[in-house]
Each structure stands twice: as C-alpha cells, then as structure tokens.
Design an enzyme around this catalytic site. Structure first.
Site, PDB file in Angstrom:
ATOM      1  N   GLN A 198      -4.173  32.896 -39.530  1.00 16.10           N
ATOM      2  CA  GLN A 198      -4.803  32.036 -40.533  1.00 16.10           C
ATOM      3  C   GLN A 198      -6.152  31.526 -40.032  1.00 16.10           C
ATOM      4  OE1 GLN A 198      -1.660  31.750 -39.305  1.00 16.10           O
ATOM      5  NE2 GLN A 198      -0.272  30.779 -40.785  1.00 16.10           N
ATOM      6  N   ASP A 228      -2.841  36.867 -48.037  1.00 16.24           N
ATOM      7  CA  ASP A 228      -2.796  35.540 -48.670  1.00 16.24           C
ATOM      8  C   ASP A 228      -4.194  34.936 -48.760  1.00 16.24           C
ATOM      9  OD1 ASP A 228      -0.084  36.060 -48.431  1.00 16.24           O
ATOM     10  OD2 ASP A 228       0.207  34.683 -46.754  1.00 16.24           O
TER      11      ASP A 228
END
Length: 530
Positions: A309, A353
């Site tokens: 991330q 994502d």
C-alpha cells in the site's frame, strides 16, 4: 447534580429505553449506555419523547465515548514499543480528532445540517474509527495496541445513529439536491468562486505562487499550504510546473491547488506500508479541510508495487472536487477515504485496489489505467463500506478502463473491476468503456464467501470488449442494471447531491470529445441515457 441531567434521568424509564433501543441494530450496547452511570454526563432540556430526541441523545453518548477514547489514545503514546506501533497510534490521534469535529458539527443546533449531511458525517465518523484500527492491522501490531484503545462500543452507537437517521436521509435526498441557483451556480457559491471555476486560467487569480526556481513566494507546496489563512473564502495556490518531492497535508478549508497540467506540475512521495507507514499516512498529499479543489496537477507515489500500500492522494475533504488531475501509483493509489467527492477528467494509474476507500464519490469522464502487477492480478476498486446505512460508495461513470503502457500484454494478467474490502462494499460502473483486460467474471472475491451476499456491485450500459455480463459472477450482491431508472440513484445529482454543492459550469474548458463540458444540470437529465 446539574438540573438538566436530573430532568433527563427522571424523564426516561427503563422500559422506555428498552423500547427505543429495540428499534436500533445494536440494542444491547444502546441499553447499557443509556442505563449506566455514563448517561449522567448528558444534558438535555426535554425528555426523550420522539425519535429525534432519542437520536440526539444517542449521538451525545457516541460523542462522550469518542472523547473518552481520544483521552485513552493520547495516554498510550509512551506505551508504543516500536516505530510501527507509534505510526498507527499517531494516525488514531488524528482520526479521533476528526471524529469529534464531525460529531460536534452534527450536534450543533446552529448548523441546521440536513439529514443527508448528517448521514455523511456519521458515515465519516464511523469510517475514521475503522481506519484507526486498520492502521494497526496494516503494520501487524493490532493485537496489543488496539486492544487498549477499543472496547467502548462507540462504533455500535454510531451504527445506531446511522440507522435512526437513514429513513429521514433517504426521504430528504431529492429535496436537498435541488437548490436555488444564481446564474449557473447554486446560491451558496460566492461570486468570486463562480468566476474562478469558469476561468480558463485560474492560475492568474492565485493568492500565492509556488515555484521551485524561486520565482514564487514559496518553493514548496507544504509551506504555501501551511501559510494559508485558517478561515475565509477560497484561497488559490498556483504551483508552477516542476517536480515537488514532499508530503503535504491540507487541513484548512477552501484551499485550491492549481498546476500547469497533468505531468507538468507533479507532487511526489514514496511512503508505503512496506516502508513502515500506515496506508492512511502513506499519502503523498492528503486533504481533510472541507471544500478542497485540485486542478491540473499530478499526485504521485513512487514506492513501487513491491512496497504494497502506497497512496498518492487521500481525500477526507467534504465537498472536494478534482478536475484534470493525475493520480499515479501501484497498490492503493487513490484513497477516497470519506465524505463527498467528485472527480472529472482525471487519470488514475495502479495495480491493486487502486481506487479505494469509503467516501460517497463519483468519478466521471476519467481514464483508469491498469499497470503491470507483480502478482499478475489487478483489482481496480476496493470499496470500504462497513455499515449498510452509510451513504457511501464508488461510482465510475462515462469513463475508460484500459491497460497502461507498461502492461504490454494484458492477456498475461487477470483484471477485475473490484473486490469487497468490507462487508457492505458498494461499487457501480455505468456507461464506461471496459477494455479486453477485464476478466469475464468481472469481480473478484476478497476471501472465500466474505461479503458476497451483503455487497452491492452493479453494472449499467458499459461498452467495450470487457463489458459483456454473460459470464459475470452470480453473487447475491451483484446486479446487472437494465434501465435508466435503476441507474439514476448513482448519478452525480442523486448519489452525492452534486447539484446542491457543485457549480453548474462549463469550467471554461473543452471535453475530451472536443465540445464544451455539459453543466451539472444537463448531466442530471442526460448522464445515464444511452
């Protein structure tokens, strides 16, 4: 004891409390909160006789518990045993502060907020507390620290508040999205803002200039943002072309960042979970001050796919607008964290994502580029709705999903429109071009059967070789919309009440098709018509 508190305690019987609490999704925490000594902290000048009275008292209890949680969190700093625990703890301090602000705003009798605004701010309050916990999970340190912060059931009280307000919010949404206009703008938009949004050269109206070569007042974006006034009307910061390697957080209201164009003005950073940051704090640029606007700027995170991330931009700014901006990263590029947001003619790059969060957000006329993923799997979205009454979701409208230039062989990967990050994940793609890289199944599970019955995923009138729904997933929560009336709840005007806060303006620009941009009012009648 304060007389107001005495009135409150005497006016509500145990049976009354049980009756009111039985109407919420979490009756046991509700009863415990109202019947415990904690309720003596509440002050009210009238007994709980109506749903509105009970709703307000529920929010007061939620605020009280949030303040207790904030105090507990502050005290835990010395107990952090390593940098990772400290990083997650620091996020929680900010998130608790944001939650207190939202609850205070919702309870402010002078604010006169609509039911839609209340639902938005309660959705954000719940999202903030979930994000606090997620930070510890990101860094693998949740078992110790989170257990010291949690267990006060404030999230269940917020969930009760969302449920109590839901019907009123739903019934008022149509009226709240229609306001008196002045010319092409809602009446609340000041004349100066209207002129600015219509301008073909907003940089010429900047309050201050940022330039790396020293030709402006500031050489860094961060310094210009920090020097901006804490109150007042729109404040425009023009960022001249160049690469600005810095991390920026915009906490003040009504800030506008204007650059020289996508790929010309670039703000870049490299924080990531792999590098020891939380997802929340990895953002190169983050906006939490309401009314943020960005135009003609690229936001970039260069941590790379191997660092997991790594956010390029995070928005928790209510009523924020992004026009002709670029967002470049790999996993978790664009964090649409919370509140109401609108993106138009933006370019978003990523792998996993890469559009994610729990805002009420519409991305319109955007280019979505899937980059080459190291694990050969691409998920465009990961929406984070944790409560069925949150008015949040990701809507991608009239856009394009294609392969980025570094994905030279799209057939070598499996690409999906999204996967359910949370139990009530909600995402809609409509009238969007889907290239051949999209897997025929369309959507990917998160973990086993998690959320497949409770999510809401939908497609309407998409085009392109990846748009066929004949072999899509058969989950209970997946829907193929077949009429404009089914898709209309997800238009700008209905989903984020866009025409009540977005100016109806041509923005002084031309669309990708070469004509003028339609006004928001025009989009209300044409945006979902095939």
């Amino acid at each position: 004891m304060d007389s107001d508190v005495t009135i409150f305690l005497k006016s509500v019987s145990q049976s009354d409390i049980k009756s009111w609490c039985s109407q919420t999704p979490n009756p046991e925490p509700c009863e415990y909160a109202f019947l415990s000594n904690e309720a003596t902290t509440l002050t009210t000048k009238k007994p709980i006789k109506t749903k509105s009275d009970f709703f307000r008292a529920t929010l007061q209890l939620a605020l009280h518990r949030t303040l207790n949680g904030q105090t507990t969190a502050r005290s835990l700093g010395p107990k952090c045993r390593n940098p990772r625990e400290h990083a997650a703890w620091a996020d929680c301090l900010d998130l608790y502060a944001y939650t207190v602000l939202r609850l205070n705003k919702t309870l402010d009798p002078y604010a006169r907020c609509t039911h839609l605004e209340t639902q938005t701010w309660l959705s954000t309050a719940l999202t903030n507390l979930e994000t606090c916990k997620a930070g510890f999970d990101d860094l693998g340190v949740g078992e110790y620290m989170w257990s010291l912060i949690s267990n006060n059931n404030v999230t269940k009280l917020l969930s009760n508040g969302l449920a109590l307000n839901y019907n009123d919010s739903k019934s008022s949404s149509s009226s709240s999205s229609s306001t008196t206009t002045t010319g092409r703008f809602p009446s609340w938009v000041k004349p100066g803002d209207r002129k600015l949004l219509q301008s073909s050269s907003p940089a010429s109206q900047a309050n201050v200039v940022v330039a790396k070569d020293g030709s402006g007042k500031f050489t860094t974006v961060k310094d210009a943002v920090n020097a901006a006034p804490s109150s007042g009307g729109r404040y425009v910061i023009y960022v001249k072309g160049g690469v600005y390697n810095e991390q920026v957080q915009v906490t003040k209201k009504n800030i506008m960042l204007v650059g020289d164009g996508i790929g010309k003005t670039i703000i870049t950073g490299s924080k990531s979970v792999g590098g020891g940051s939380t997802t929340f704090n990895s953002a190169t640029v983050a906006a939490v001050g309401d009314g943020f606007i960005a135009r003609d700027i690229t936001f970039r995170n260069t941590a790379g796919a191997s660092n997991h991330q790594a956010v390029a931009f995070r928005s928790g700014s209510d009523l924020s607008v992004f026009y002709k901006c670029g967002f470049e990263g790999y996993q978790d590029t664009l964090y649409v964290h919370s509140e109401r947001q609108f993106y138009r003619e933006c370019d978003i790059y990523g792998t996993v994502d890469f559009i994610f969060g729990n805002a009420a957000v519409v991305l319109q006329n955007c280019n979505i580029y899937a980059r080459n993923p190291p694990q050969k799997t691409i998920t465009v979205t990961a929406q984070g709705r944790t409560d069925p009454n949150q008015n949040t979701g990701i809507v991608i409208h009239n856009s394009k999903v294609t392969a980025a230039s570094d994905l030279s062989n799209p057939g070598s990967v499996k690409a999906y429109l999204g996967r359910p990050w949370q139990k009530y994940s909600r995402t809609v793609f409509m009238t969007t071009y889907l290239d051949s890289l999209i897997n025929p199944a369309g959507w990917m599970p998160w973990s086993g059967s998690f959320a497949l019955d409770t999510l809401y995923y939908a497609e309407y009138a998409n085009t392109g070789p990846g748009s066929s729904t004949s072999n899509r997933v058969t989950w209970k929560g997946y829907h193929i919309l077949t009429s404009a009336s089914q898709a209309s709840p997800f238009t700008v005007g209905n989903f984020i009440a866009g025409n009540s806060w977005l100016p109806s303006t041509e923005l002084g620009e031309t669309s990708n098709a070469g004509g003028r941009l339609p006004t928001i009012d025009e989009e209300m009648t044409t945006e979902i018509v095939t």
